[in-house]
Design a protein around this motif. Structure first.
Motif, PDB file in Angstrom:
ATOM      1  N   ILE A   7     -92.599 102.278  63.832  1.00 48.03           N
ATOM      2  CA  ILE A   7     -93.587 102.476  62.771  1.00 48.03           C
ATOM      3  C   ILE A   7     -93.080 103.534  61.797  1.00 48.03           C
ATOM      4  O   ILE A   7     -92.474 104.532  62.196  1.00 48.03           O
ATOM      5  N   VAL A   8     -93.302 103.271  60.506  1.00 47.62           N
ATOM      6  CA  VAL A   8     -92.873 104.167  59.430  1.00 47.62           C
ATOM      7  C   VAL A   8     -93.995 104.221  58.403  1.00 47.62           C
ATOM      8  O   VAL A   8     -94.528 103.173  58.016  1.00 47.62           O
ATOM      9  N   CYS A  20     -83.328 103.530  56.688  1.00 47.84           N
ATOM     10  CA  CYS A  20     -84.168 103.820  57.853  1.00 47.84           C
ATOM     11  C   CYS A  20     -84.418 102.546  58.654  1.00 47.84           C
ATOM     12  O   CYS A  20     -84.225 102.522  59.871  1.00 47.84           O
ATOM     13  N   LEU A  21     -84.836 101.492  57.981  1.00 43.00           N
ATOM     14  CA  LEU A  21     -85.127 100.237  58.675  1.00 43.00           C
ATOM     15  C   LEU A  21     -83.875  99.626  59.290  1.00 43.00           C
ATOM     16  O   LEU A  21     -83.932  99.058  60.379  1.00 43.00           O
ATOM     17  N   ASP A  43     -91.032  96.343  48.327  1.00 41.61           N
ATOM     18  CA  ASP A  43     -90.125  95.195  48.196  1.00 41.61           C
ATOM     19  C   ASP A  43     -88.893  95.349  49.076  1.00 41.61           C
ATOM     20  O   ASP A  43     -88.438  94.395  49.703  1.00 41.61           O
ATOM     21  N   ILE A  44     -88.353  96.549  49.138  1.00 42.01           N
ATOM     22  CA  ILE A  44     -87.174  96.797  49.970  1.00 42.01           C
ATOM     23  C   ILE A  44     -87.529  96.603  51.441  1.00 42.01           C
ATOM     24  O   ILE A  44     -86.794  95.952  52.189  1.00 42.01           O
ATOM     25  N   ALA A  45     -88.666  97.149  51.854  1.00 41.40           N
ATOM     26  CA  ALA A  45     -89.082  97.027  53.259  1.00 41.40           C
ATOM     27  C   ALA A  45     -89.289  95.570  53.638  1.00 41.40           C
ATOM     28  O   ALA A  45     -88.866  95.131  54.716  1.00 41.40           O
ATOM     29  N   SER A  78     -91.868 106.159  66.529  1.00 48.79           N
ATOM     30  CA  SER A  78     -92.313 106.651  65.228  1.00 48.79           C
ATOM     31  C   SER A  78     -91.137 107.335  64.552  1.00 48.79           C
ATOM     32  O   SER A  78     -90.520 108.236  65.124  1.00 48.79           O
ATOM     33  N   ILE A  79     -90.834 106.894  63.339  1.00 47.34           N
ATOM     34  CA  ILE A  79     -89.696 107.463  62.606  1.00 47.34           C
ATOM     35  C   ILE A  79     -90.118 107.656  61.156  1.00 47.34           C
ATOM     36  O   ILE A  79     -90.890 106.849  60.613  1.00 47.34           O
ATOM     37  N   ASP A  80     -89.646 108.721  60.542  1.00 46.39           N
ATOM     38  CA  ASP A  80     -89.933 108.972  59.132  1.00 46.39           C
ATOM     39  C   ASP A  80     -88.900 108.246  58.278  1.00 46.39           C
ATOM     40  O   ASP A  80     -87.767 108.019  58.704  1.00 46.39           O
ATOM     41  N   ALA A  81     -89.274 107.927  57.053  1.00 44.59           N
ATOM     42  CA  ALA A  81     -88.392 107.161  56.173  1.00 44.59           C
ATOM     43  C   ALA A  81     -87.075 107.878  55.888  1.00 44.59           C
ATOM     44  O   ALA A  81     -86.054 107.231  55.667  1.00 44.59           O
ATOM     45  N   ASP A  82     -87.079 109.207  55.932  1.00 45.70           N
ATOM     46  CA  ASP A  82     -85.839 109.939  55.662  1.00 45.70           C
ATOM     47  C   ASP A  82     -85.042 110.234  56.930  1.00 45.70           C
ATOM     48  O   ASP A  82     -84.067 110.983  56.891  1.00 45.70           O
ATOM     49  N   GLU A  83     -85.436 109.631  58.031  1.00 40.89           N
ATOM     50  CA  GLU A  83     -84.727 109.800  59.300  1.00 40.89           C
ATOM     51  C   GLU A  83     -83.946 108.537  59.637  1.00 40.89           C
ATOM     52  O   GLU A  83     -84.277 107.448  59.178  1.00 40.89           O
ATOM     53  N   ARG A  84     -82.940 108.696  60.490  1.00 41.13           N
ATOM     54  CA  ARG A  84     -82.119 107.575  60.943  1.00 41.13           C
ATOM     55  C   ARG A  84     -81.949 107.659  62.450  1.00 41.13           C
ATOM     56  O   ARG A  84     -81.770 108.748  62.992  1.00 41.13           O
ATOM     57  N   ALA A  85     -81.980 106.517  63.090  1.00 36.65           N
ATOM     58  CA  ALA A  85     -81.634 106.433  64.508  1.00 36.65           C
ATOM     59  C   ALA A  85     -80.153 106.084  64.575  1.00 36.65           C
ATOM     60  O   ALA A  85     -79.726 105.055  64.061  1.00 36.65           O
ATOM     61  N   THR A  86     -79.373 106.947  65.194  1.00 36.65           N
ATOM     62  CA  THR A  86     -77.945 106.681  65.339  1.00 36.65           C
ATOM     63  C   THR A  86     -77.742 105.589  66.388  1.00 36.65           C
ATOM     64  O   THR A  86     -78.633 105.328  67.211  1.00 36.65           O
TER      65      THR A  86
END
Length: 158
Positions: A7-8, A20-21, A43-45, A78-86
């Protein structure tokens, strides 16, 4: 592996939402709750395959709880739009979901300030509860600096 929902929440995150996505593409479901972006975020999402819903802004906690209400997975990230999961974090999350003794997981977060990673003052890493069983956790109602409240055993990812 149990079904995993990401969720973002967003508002004008066109610069961030695509990456992010992409970083949470390992999740079975990606949900973006937007509160009125005017910069192409929605639109990007959608182009990235996320389910996108509008929800009027009521604060960070309420917004994330609304996103949580849309999730269908047994587990929620839960992740914020400016975060990334490596890729390493994605692998650790997949392994953690097999551990039936935990209801929530604190994830190590690397923070940056002015483009430089913080490596001191307890910020390296900063652990935050972001992965949890749906139905065992929710966000508090704080307008800012919301946190996850988990009704169960919480472990920490390395």
């Amino acid at each position: 592996m149990p079904h995993l929902s990401a969720i973002v929440i967003t508002r004008n995150e066109a610069e961030n939402i695509g990456d992010c996505l992409d970083s949470v593409a390992f999740c079975d479901e990606r949900i973006v709750v937007d509160c009125g972006s005017s910069d192409g975020t929605v639109d990007i999402a959608k182009a990235k395959g996320a389910r996108v819903e509008f929800h009027e802004w009521r604060g960070f906690g309420p917004q994330k709880n609304y996103a949580l209400s849309l999730a269908t997975g047994a587990w929620v990230l839960s992740i914020d739009a400016d975060e990334r999961a490596t890729p390493e974090l994605a692998a650790a999350i997949k392994a953690a979901l097999a551990d039936t003794s935990a209801d929530g997981w604190e994830l190590p977060r690397r923070s940056s300030f002015c483009g430089r990673e913080l490596r001191h003052s307890g910020w390296s890493p900063d652990y935050v509860l972001r992965l949890f069983r749906r139905g065992k956790a929710k966000f508090d109602d704080a307008l800012v600096h919301e946190r996850v409240i988990c009704d169960g055993h919480v472990k920490r990812l390395d």
